[in-house]
Design an enzyme around this catalytic site. Structure first.
Site, PDB file in Angstrom:
ATOM      1  N   GLY B 102     -13.780 -34.199 -94.605  1.00 51.39           N
ATOM      2  CA  GLY B 102     -12.494 -33.589 -94.961  1.00 51.39           C
ATOM      3  C   GLY B 102     -12.120 -32.416 -94.073  1.00 51.39           C
ATOM      4  CE1 TYR B 138      -2.412 -36.762 -84.952  1.00 54.97           C
ATOM      5  CE2 TYR B 138      -2.127 -35.114 -86.660  1.00 54.97           C
ATOM      6  CZ  TYR B 138      -2.753 -35.545 -85.502  1.00 54.97           C
ATOM      7  OH  TYR B 138      -3.698 -34.768 -84.911  1.00 54.97           O
ATOM      8  CE  LYS B 139       4.826 -43.428 -86.368  1.00 54.38           C
ATOM      9  NZ  LYS B 139       5.131 -44.695 -85.692  1.00 54.38           N
TER      10      LYS B 139
END
Lengths: 159, 171
Positions: B102, B138-139
């Site tokens: 993470g 990212y998208k």
């Protein structure tokens, strides 16, 4: 044509805003962001002598906005955000002179690259820049410019 | 494995360069990295920094073990007269062996928060179109591809072309 290029100062703001409105159609916080103690960008102005002023009496006929950036591979870089010459003053070498000045400023600051974006449909600009020795990094390396803004940015910032 | 995010310090420069080279290797562009530790030190920790860095530090297994730098992000501030200040993410990398903890998401969250706190209206960066995992990453998080959607092309003058352009034309 007789013209001069110089650094923009706070008094030029209204002329830059006038020219940006013509090329971008929006209002901005130019004075605060560009002409206070820690500016986020710098400007240069192209001026013509009084006798060549426009119908409306303007002698400031072109501008460029730039700031310093960094390449993790090549180090210091200069980014040209805007380059604009009023239509009636084009074809006289003013655009080239503005860009040349940005290049000089970049080299003086130890920069190894000058970066900027051009829109797909703007073929005449793309051809002009390529003729000046530019490389289209989006085509040659497949680099896409991405942006996270508004709600997407707020969402990303949540724990 | 415990980790924490912190601002980079001059002592981190060797790790920053190491990670820049590791990421370049992943993109098969290792030979393109011309930066040295001296450049990074001068440009990031001098009077006017050209960039800022946050470091993801992995805590040692025991108290006698030194923490290790497992990831980093390099960023600076840019300006779009249309919308104002932007945070530009120049480099963002987590070492292979520390993925899945993470750390990447936390770095991105930290930077987005920083962008908002510093009055930026957006966070910008570049992704290679053949880097499908990054594009998806990212998208999925709401990034727009301005090259695809609005036709933006990134143009560049390298040092040689810059020198030519800076020289006034012969009369």
């Amino acid at each position: 044509m007789d013209f001069s290029i110089r650094a923009a100062n706070v008094e030029d703001c209204k002329d830059i805003a006038r020219m940006i409105v013509v090329s971008r159609h929006v209002r901005t916080y130019l004075e605060q962001d560009g002409f206070s103690k820690n500016p986020f960008f710098h400007g240069i102005i192209a001026e013509v002598p009084e006798q060549l002023r426009t119908k409306d009496g303007h002698t400031k006929v072109g501008y460029a906005l730039y700031f310093y950036s960094y390449s993790s591979w090549a180090g210091r870089a200069i980014y040209m955000e805007d380059l604009y010459v009023m239509p009636e003053f084009r074809g006289k070498g003013i655009g080239k002179a503005l860009m040349s000045k940005v290049a000089q400023l970049g080299l003086a600051a130890g920069c190894n690259q000058l970066n900027f974006t051009v829109l797909d449909w703007n073929k005449s600009s793309r051809d002009f820049y390529m003729s000046q020795g530019c490389c289209d990094v989006t085509t040659s390396m497949g680099y896409h410019c991405m942006r996270c803004e508004g709600e997407a940015l707020q969402h990303l910032a949540q724990p | 494995m415990e980790y924490k995010l912190r601002k980079a310090e001059p002592k981190d420069v060797p790790d920053i360069l190491r990670l820049v080279k590791e990421l370049a290797k992943y993109e098969e562009m290792e030979h393109q990295v011309a930066l040295t530790e001296k450049d990074l030190l001068e440009d990031g920790f001098g009077e006017t920094p050209f960039y800022h860095c946050i470091i993801a530090e992995i805590q040692g297994e025991s108290s006698s073990e030194d923490p290790k730098v497992g990831g980093f992000a390099m960023y600076y501030f840019t300006y779009d007269p249309w919308v104002g200040k932007q945070l530009y993410l120049e480099e963002f990398y987590v070492m292979n062996e520390y993925r899945g903890l993470g750390m990447g998401s936390e770095i991105l969250r930290h930077l987005s928060d920083l962008a908002m706190k510093t009055r930026c209206t957006g966070m910008m960066f570049v992704v290679a179109e053949n880097n499908a995992p990054s594009m998806q990453f990212y998208k999925r998080r709401g990034a727009e591809d301005l090259s695809q959607e609005e036709g933006w092309r990134l143009f560049r003058f390298d040092k040689d072309s810059l020198l030519k352009m800076a020289t006034p034309a012969e009369e």
